[in-house]
Each structure stands twice: as C-alpha cells, then as structure tokens.
Design an enzyme around this catalytic site. Structure first.
Site, PDB file in Angstrom:
ATOM      1  N   TYR A  33       2.695  19.892 -51.803  1.00 43.91           N
ATOM      2  CA  TYR A  33       2.657  20.165 -53.243  1.00 43.91           C
ATOM      3  C   TYR A  33       1.445  19.517 -53.921  1.00 43.91           C
ATOM      4  CZ  TYR A  33       7.544  21.835 -52.964  1.00 43.91           C
ATOM      5  OH  TYR A  33       8.698  22.513 -52.649  1.00 43.91           O
TER       6      TYR A  33
HETATM    7  N1  LIG Z   1      11.720  24.641 -50.303  1.00 47.40           N
HETATM    8  C1  LIG Z   1      10.934  25.484 -50.937  1.00 47.40           C
HETATM    9  O1  LIG Z   1      10.313  26.359 -50.320  1.00 47.40           O
HETATM   10  C2  LIG Z   1      10.815  25.360 -52.431  1.00 47.40           C
HETATM   11  C3  LIG Z   1      10.208  26.394 -53.163  1.00 47.40           C
HETATM   12  C4  LIG Z   1      10.156  26.250 -54.558  1.00 47.40           C
HETATM   13  C5  LIG Z   1      10.674  25.115 -55.171  1.00 47.40           C
HETATM   14  N2  LIG Z   1      11.230  24.118 -54.405  1.00 47.40           N
HETATM   15  C6  LIG Z   1      11.761  22.883 -55.010  1.00 47.40           C
HETATM   16  O2  LIG Z   1      12.600  23.174 -56.092  1.00 47.40           O
HETATM   17  C7  LIG Z   1      12.128  22.538 -57.268  1.00 47.40           C
HETATM   18  C8  LIG Z   1      12.462  23.374 -58.463  1.00 47.40           C
HETATM   19  O3  LIG Z   1      11.860  24.650 -58.363  1.00 47.40           O
HETATM   20  P1  LIG Z   1      11.462  25.434 -59.668  1.00 47.40           P
HETATM   21  O4  LIG Z   1      10.585  24.576 -60.493  1.00 47.40           O
HETATM   22  O5  LIG Z   1      10.992  26.780 -59.259  1.00 47.40           O
HETATM   23  O6  LIG Z   1      12.916  25.521 -60.387  1.00 47.40           O
HETATM   24  P2  LIG Z   1      13.510  26.203 -61.660  1.00 47.40           P
HETATM   25  O7  LIG Z   1      14.461  25.187 -62.211  1.00 47.40           O
HETATM   26  O8  LIG Z   1      14.036  27.546 -61.319  1.00 47.40           O
HETATM   27  O9  LIG Z   1      12.286  26.435 -62.670  1.00 47.40           O
HETATM   28  C9  LIG Z   1      11.770  25.374 -63.418  1.00 47.40           C
HETATM   29  C10 LIG Z   1      10.931  25.930 -64.561  1.00 47.40           C
HETATM   30  O10 LIG Z   1      11.796  26.518 -65.538  1.00 47.40           O
HETATM   31  C11 LIG Z   1      11.322  26.239 -66.820  1.00 47.40           C
HETATM   32  N3  LIG Z   1      12.355  25.456 -67.533  1.00 47.40           N
HETATM   33  C12 LIG Z   1      13.196  24.505 -67.042  1.00 47.40           C
HETATM   34  N4  LIG Z   1      14.036  24.083 -68.011  1.00 47.40           N
HETATM   35  C13 LIG Z   1      13.704  24.782 -69.134  1.00 47.40           C
HETATM   36  C14 LIG Z   1      14.204  24.799 -70.460  1.00 47.40           C
HETATM   37  N5  LIG Z   1      15.231  24.039 -70.818  1.00 47.40           N
HETATM   38  N6  LIG Z   1      13.635  25.636 -71.353  1.00 47.40           N
HETATM   39  C15 LIG Z   1      12.601  26.457 -71.004  1.00 47.40           C
HETATM   40  N7  LIG Z   1      12.072  26.482 -69.743  1.00 47.40           N
HETATM   41  C16 LIG Z   1      12.636  25.665 -68.827  1.00 47.40           C
HETATM   42  C17 LIG Z   1      10.016  25.455 -66.675  1.00 47.40           C
HETATM   43  O11 LIG Z   1       8.954  26.417 -66.644  1.00 47.40           O
HETATM   44  P3  LIG Z   1       7.498  26.099 -67.254  1.00 47.40           P
HETATM   45  O12 LIG Z   1       7.040  24.860 -66.568  1.00 47.40           O
HETATM   46  O13 LIG Z   1       6.714  27.319 -66.903  1.00 47.40           O
HETATM   47  O14 LIG Z   1       7.692  25.904 -68.729  1.00 47.40           O
HETATM   48  C18 LIG Z   1      10.193  24.822 -65.308  1.00 47.40           C
HETATM   49  O15 LIG Z   1       8.963  24.516 -64.686  1.00 47.40           O
HETATM   50  C19 LIG Z   1      10.631  22.324 -57.020  1.00 47.40           C
HETATM   51  O16 LIG Z   1      10.124  21.280 -57.808  1.00 47.40           O
HETATM   52  C20 LIG Z   1      10.636  21.996 -55.549  1.00 47.40           C
HETATM   53  O17 LIG Z   1      10.983  20.642 -55.370  1.00 47.40           O
HETATM   54  C21 LIG Z   1      11.318  24.236 -53.059  1.00 47.40           C
END
Ligand SMILES: NC(=O)c1ccc[n+]([C@@H]2O[C@H](COP(=O)([O-])OP(=O)(O)OC[C@H]3O[C@@H](n4cnc5c(N)ncnc54)[C@H](OP(=O)(O)O)[C@@H]3O)[C@@H](O)[C@H]2O)c1
Length: 306
Positions: A33
């Site tokens: 990352y």
């Molecule tokens: N194993 C894998 O292959 C893999 C792949 C992907 C992710 N992950 C892990 O999973 C974690 C989470 O993934 P993700 O960031 O895609 O998860 P997510 O929770 O689906 O998306 C998070 C995004 O949603 C938005 N958000 C969150 N709360 C909000 C709110 N209250 N109001 C408005 N927008 C909101 C923000 O977008 P904006 O920042 O655009 O505002 C934030 O960056 C990653 O950090 C990583 O550790 C693992």
C-alpha cells in the site's frame, strides 16, 4: 490503504486517532500500500506501513496489527509471491517499516499459483514458531483454495489460515455462495474489506455528475471505477435510501450495518480518509438490521439483477 496513498501522515494520524478513540482495535495494511500502487514506482510502495509504524509508537499493544504480502515489491524475479525466500524478505521489510517485532495477523494477499502451498505454509509456520507472527490468514481466496490450504496444513501438521479477507458489501456478494458456508463449517474468521463498496454506498457518486474533488474516484482509483460501472451499483444506492431513512440512518451507517448483520461475518475493515468518516459510519455499529430489512435487501438485489 488510504494512509500514504490518498492521504498524508498528518491526515492518517487524525483518522487513526479517531478509530482508536472509538474502540477499533484491528488495523489492516499491506506491504504494497502506497502511491506506488498507482504509478508503478517501487520506491513509493510501503508508505502505509511506514506511516503506521510512526503512528503506532508507544501504543503497539493497543491494536491487533494485520498486514499482507505477495505483491511485487522490487524489480527482481523473487521480489513477489510466496516462496520461502520472498516471505522472509517481505516480513523483515514489513517489520522494519512498521517499527515492530511482531505481526498479529500475517496474510497472503491472494492465491499464489506458482509456489507449492507446502512451501508457503511451512515457512509461515516457522515464523509463527519464531514469534514473529501470531496468526496467519489469507485474502482474496476462493473457497476451494482455502480448503486446499487447510488440507495441506492438516496433512503436514502446519499452522492453518485462521482468517480470510474477501471483498463484501451490498454490491459485492459472491462470497455468500461458497466461501461463507465453508468458513462457518471450519470456524474460520471472515474479515471483509470494502464494506462501503469503496465509498459508492455512501451515496457520494451520482450518475451524470462529477465525483467530489476529495474522493477516491477523483483520485483515479481504478477498482472503484470498475465497481461503479456495474449496472446494479448505483441502483443499490437508490434502493437502500428509503430503508436507511426509515431508521433515521445515513447511507454509510446502513451499508456497514448490513455487512455486520449478515451471517458468518466476523469483522469489517472500514476505510476512511477523514476522521468524520469513522465517527459517522460507526454511530450505530452495535445495532443489527431485522430479518424483514435483510429480506427486503435480498428482494432488491434480485430485482437489480434482472
Ligand atoms: N485484501 C485486499 O485485496 C483489499 C482490497 C481493498 C481494501 N482492503 C482493505 O480494506 C480496507 C478498507 O477498504 P475500502 O477503503 O475500500 O473500504 P470502504 O469502507 O468500502 O470504503 C471507504 C471509503 O468510503 C468513503 N467513506 C467512508 N465513510 C464515509 C462516510 N461516513 N461518508 C462518506 N464517505 C465515506 C471514503 O471515500 P473517500 O475517501 O473517497 O471519501 C472511504 O475512503 C483498506 O484500507 C484495506 O486495508 C483489502
């Protein structure tokens, strides 16, 4: 994944602070990352671990620290994958960046078709015995891959993957068919990622409108764009609006609660680029949706598939 990728160390510190204050105790990262994920610059991989390492000084024991290995971290043929050589190297480098001497949950980022599972699991077992890793897990595994790995562990008396980290949200439900029943049968922890569909389920993206300038879509996240291109994604956002409103909840609150209300889900890794994301999304995290609401969502999902 946001740390050192879409947000700098200062903004990451504010997000982590809020998370710890709210009682979150599992932090997930990966060796890969960083901004290098987008521009291919190897020197810019590992920024998330570097930042976390700085921020966790003095409070390492307040959290369970999960990281991952597998992706390319250098130009050499062995700078990727799950060979004995690369696992040792990847772990040493992660420990350095994270400024710690152990990882609570060390996960293989995906299935490695080119390394025998015996070699990977034997190496990971050695590292558990050496005290550098507490538990091992996998990510993006199909049910058959996890079952195969468990068979290898059982056959050779090796540690087994105790957790799996798949993608799961209202718009990505493939794991319900095979993976969830398997993990329930074998008592494997399911720690899902992207529970808000990378932000889509917060309702911030609207058809025909430019994405908010501070969003990940504006920053060019490709996997988010692919998810958004799926026909049902924005339909689901519209579909849950009345259900969320009936509870007086916002869309992110509803979307996270749906994930946590589903059978077989151990934990969800919420992403955030602002501390307010944590405060808002977690407001009702202790509550669960009713059977009637869950059925309503299933009906909606079926409708959107047609
Ligand atoms: N194993 C894998 O292959 C893999 C792949 C992907 C992710 N992950 C892990 O999973 C974690 C989470 O993934 P993700 O960031 O895609 O998860 P997510 O929770 O689906 O998306 C998070 C995004 O949603 C938005 N958000 C969150 N709360 C909000 C709110 N209250 N109001 C408005 N927008 C909101 C923000 O977008 P904006 O920042 O655009 O505002 C934030 O960056 C990653 O950090 C990583 O550790 C693992």
């Amino acid at each position: 994944m946001a740390f050192g990728h879409w947000i700098d160390e200062r903004a990451s510190a504010a997000v982590l602070e809020q998370a710890l204050d709210r009682g979150i105790n599992l932090v997930d990262t990966a060796d890969v990352y960083g901004t290098g994920m987008d521009n291919g610059e190897i020197a810019q991989l590992g920024e998330s671990e570097n930042i976390l390492g700085n921020l966790l000084q003095g409070r390492r024991h307040d959290i369970l620290l999960a990281t991952k290995l597998h992706n390319r971290m250098g130009a050499g043929i062995n700078d990727q994958g799950q060979s004995r050589y690369h696992i040792y190297r990847a772990l040493e480098n992660s420990l350095k960046r994270l400024r710690t001497d152990y990882i609570d949950l060390y996960q293989v980022h995906r299935f490695d078709e080119s390394t025998p599972l015996e070699e990977t699991l034997e190496t990971l077992t050695d590292l558990v015995k050496a005290g550098k890793i507490r538990y091992i897990g996998c990510s993006n595994y199909a049910a058959w891959q996890l079952a195969k790995a468990h068979g290898v562990s059982a056959l050779h008396g090796l540690r087994r993957f105790e957790t799996v980290q798949p993608e799961y949200s209202l718009i990505t439900r493939d794991i319900e068919r095979e993976l969830i029943p398997y993990t329930q049968s074998e008592q494997v922890g399911v720690i899902v990622y992207s529970p808000l569909g990378r932000g889509i389920l917060s309702g911030k993206y609207r058809p025909g409108e430019a994405p908010p300038s501070d969003s990940r879509l504006a920053a060019g996240e490709q996997r988010l764009q692919l998810l958004l291109n799926q026909r049902h994604a924005l339909g689901m956002v519209e579909g849950i609006r009345p259900l969320a409103a009936a509870r007086g909840w916002s869309l992110p609150q509803f979307a996270l609660n749906w994930v946590l209300s589903r059978p077989g889900i151990t934990s969800a890794i919420l992403g955030a680029s602002k501390p307010e994301h944590i405060t808002e999304t977690l407001a009702y995290a202790g509550e669960r949706l009713t059977e009637v609401e869950l059925q309503e969502i299933d009906r909606l999902a079926l409708e959107l598939q047609q």
